[in-house]
Scaffold this active site. Structure first.
Site, short mmCIF file in Angstrom:
data_model
loop_
_atom_site.label_atom_id
_atom_site.label_comp_id
_atom_site.label_asym_id
_atom_site.label_seq_id
_atom_site.Cartn_x
_atom_site.Cartn_y
_atom_site.Cartn_z
N ASP A 12 0.82 -1.23 0.00
CA ASP A 12 0.00 0.00 0.00
C ASP A 12 0.85 1.27 0.00
OD1 ASP A 12 -2.38 -1.47 0.00
OD2 ASP A 12 -2.41 -1.61 2.19
N LYS A 15 2.01 1.81 -5.33
CA LYS A 15 2.69 1.29 -6.53
C LYS A 15 1.84 1.42 -7.79
CE LYS A 15 3.51 -2.87 -5.11
NZ LYS A 15 2.96 -2.73 -3.73
N THR A 16 0.55 1.10 -7.68
CA THR A 16 -0.27 1.08 -8.89
C THR A 16 -0.47 2.47 -9.47
OG1 THR A 16 -1.41 -0.91 -8.10
CG2 THR A 16 -2.44 0.30 -9.89
N LYS A 37 1.88 -7.31 -14.45
CA LYS A 37 1.75 -7.51 -13.01
C LYS A 37 1.94 -9.02 -12.85
CE LYS A 37 0.10 -6.48 -8.71
NZ LYS A 37 0.57 -5.43 -7.79
N GLU A 213 -9.02 8.24 -13.62
CA GLU A 213 -9.48 9.11 -14.70
C GLU A 213 -8.58 10.34 -14.87
OE1 GLU A 213 -11.93 7.98 -16.52
OE2 GLU A 213 -12.19 6.27 -15.16
#
EC number: 6.3.3.3
Length: 222
Positions: A12, A15-16, A37, A213
């Protein structure tokens, strides 16, 4: 082809969002960018297939299109450490399979491959196998994601020390605010990171609840 591995100071760490931002940044440099991934837990069923939301988000930002199984070879439903989830599923995460999965992209007409890790840098994958061993063999440059929370200075320094000890190159680091409230003395902590870390700061990303977005490339430093 350039290969980049997105590592986190811990679970957490952001990273994404950092990986997606990096993909957007490379795409804006007119690069053909593929994503991976390789290992993901906490997956869910979609149209009869286990998929991972992080992997899907990466695929949405990429300007190339490949089958989901190419992007995410190992999927586990339980949201636990991948090597434990694999054992529960009767699966052994295999180093050679991971290396071949990355090599497959090397044969495609792409400029960069962005690989998002799982958990922290020293993620165990199987008995005698940790993620850094895979990263080194595929000759990936590491981008360290530093989640801005208490302990991040120590975590960043230890992670970078370990990355170098594993013989991997560091492309730079990205700071991410991981929650709606900034960490205590966030500006001072960020200044300390800039002072303590010799590596290049690539970006500083604020907390963005609707980040999927957003144009995240604007947070990269010129």
């Amino acid at each position: 082809m350039n290969t980049y591995f997105i590592a986190g100071t811990d679970t957490d760490a952001g990273k994404t969002v950092a990986a997606c931002a990096f993909v957007q940044y490379l795409v804006k440099q007119s690069q053909q960018v593929a994503v991976m991934k390789p290992v993901a837990s906490g997956c869910h069923w979609q149209n009869g297939q286990l998929v991972n939301e992080d992997a899907l988000n990466l695929m949405r930002q990429s300007n190339t299109s490949f089958d989901y199984d190419r992007v995410n070879p190992y999927t586990f439903e339980a949201a636990i450490a991948p090597h434990i989830a694999a054992a529960d599923s009767g699966v052994v995460i295999d180093k050679e399979r991971l290396l071949k999965a990355v090599d497959w992209f090397h044969e495609r007409p792409i400029d960069s491959l962005v690989i998002e890790g799982a958990g922290g840098w020293q993620l165990p994958l199987a008995s005698g196998l940790r993620m850094p061993q895979v990263v080194k063999e595929v000759n990936a440059k590491v981008v360290l994601v530093v989640g801005l929370k208490l302990g991040c200075l120590n975590h960043a320094l230890l992670s970078l020390q370990s990355i170098k000890q594993e013989g991997c190159d560091v492309a730079g680091w990205i700071a991410v605010q991981t929650g709606p409230e900034p960490m205590p003395r966030q500006a001072e902590n960020l200044a300390s990171l800039r002072e303590l870390l010799d590596e290049k700061e690539l970006a500083s990303i604020p907390y963005l609840p609707g980040w999927t977005e957003e144009d995240l490339s604007i947070y990269f430093h010129k």
